[in-house]
Write a protein that holds these residues in place. Structure first.
Motif: not given
Length: 305
Positions: A265-270, A272-274, A291, A295
């Motif tokens: 989840q942390a990698k997905i958030d990073a 998505l932020d990029k 991603l 997901s």
């Protein structure tokens, strides 16, 4: 300022006789009319009238000689005639407005002070040699007229004369008439009524638009503030809490997510932020596939749970 009402209207009578509301104004007016018959029947000696009028240094007797009832009874004697009847009618019309404004208790207090205080002053003036006599509703009616014109100063009478102007003319003519016949007693009593009426009206909490009139303090029940008995508060009894005898099921807190899911989840958030900052083109092909895979893996796991 309370709106002007039709003459004779009252929501606060002492009692009713059929459709007639027996207010203080009606009772005083009726007593004055009834006294015309007493005047006509008592004869030339006027034994009843002589005991009621306000007089000084005369064979009739006076307040100074201990006949204190004259302080209240002097406006009652009324001789029969068209002019006294007209004065009673004016008193009824204007007095009904003031009584509707003040309420029956305050208006009765107003009339009582307007009767007793001038009589006391005129009795005291006997000590300095002011002698004379007075009776009838004329003086009290003059005070009611001045009080009415003070509060309802914008009211206009036919043909467009303001209330304060009409009252000023009537009071001025009464003073001139007293001066013309050298009636010092009558002149002083007229001045007292013209001054006392607006002062008393302001003390009762009315005519607030005339701030130049001094306002003397009165008890709260009379001085314009409505008296209300404070509500009786019942003391609330403390309520005892009853322990529940039923067992309630307590749900255990949900287990923490596994470390692998947290990392995914942390990698997905990073990623998505990029993508949110620099657009989709900023992701490499490997990052896009990562991603999508992460997901899809999280969705499948949540669907199974």
């Amino acid at each position: 300022m309370q709106p002007f009402r039709s003459f004779g209207e009252s929501d606060d009578p002492w009692f009713r006789v059929g459709q007639l509301a027996a207010t203080t104004t009606v009772i005083v007016s009726a007593m004055s009319v009834a006294y015309m018959f007493v005047w006509a029947l008592e004869g030339f000696e006027r034994p009843i009238t002589q005991k009621l009028i306000l007089a000084s240094n005369s064979r009739f007797g006076s307040v100074g000689e201990g006949e204190i009832w004259r302080l209240v009874t002097w406006p009652l004697p009324t001789n029969p005639g068209l002019w006294p009847l007209l004065l009673i009618a004016v008193f009824w019309m204007l007095g009904s407005q003031l009584e509707a404004l003040m309420g029956r208790l305050r208006y009765t207090f107003f009339l009582l002070i307007l009767t007793v205080v001038p009589a006391l002053i005129m009795t005291a003036l006997e000590l300095v040699g002011v002698y004379g006599g007075a009776f009838g509703l004329r003086y009290v009616e003059l005070g009611v007229l001045v009080a009415f014109a003070t509060h309802y100063s914008s009211i206009r009478f036919w043909p467009g004369i303001p209330a304060w102007g009409l009252a000023g003319v009537i009071v001025g003519m009464a003073m001139l008439q007293a001066i013309s016949v050298r009636e010092e007693y009558d002149f002083i009593l007229t001045v007292i009524m013209a001054v006392l009426a607006p002062l008393l009206l302001r003390a009762l909490g009315h005519a607030e638009q005339h701030e130049w009139i001094p306002k003397f303090p009165l008890p709260a029940r009379l001085g314009g503030r409505s008296y209300r008995r404070p509500p009786h508060r019942q003391r609330r009894r403390p309520q005892t809490r009853q322990r529940s005898t039923h067992l309630t099921s307590v749900k255990p807190p949900p287990p923490p997510p596994p470390p692998g899911e947290v990392a995914a989840q942390a990698k997905i958030d990073a990623l998505l932020d990029k993508m949110g900052e620099h657009g989709l083109e900023s992701l490499t092909e490997a990052e896009r596939r990562s991603l999508e895979d992460l997901s899809k893996r999280l969705r499948d796991k949540r669907d199974r749970d």
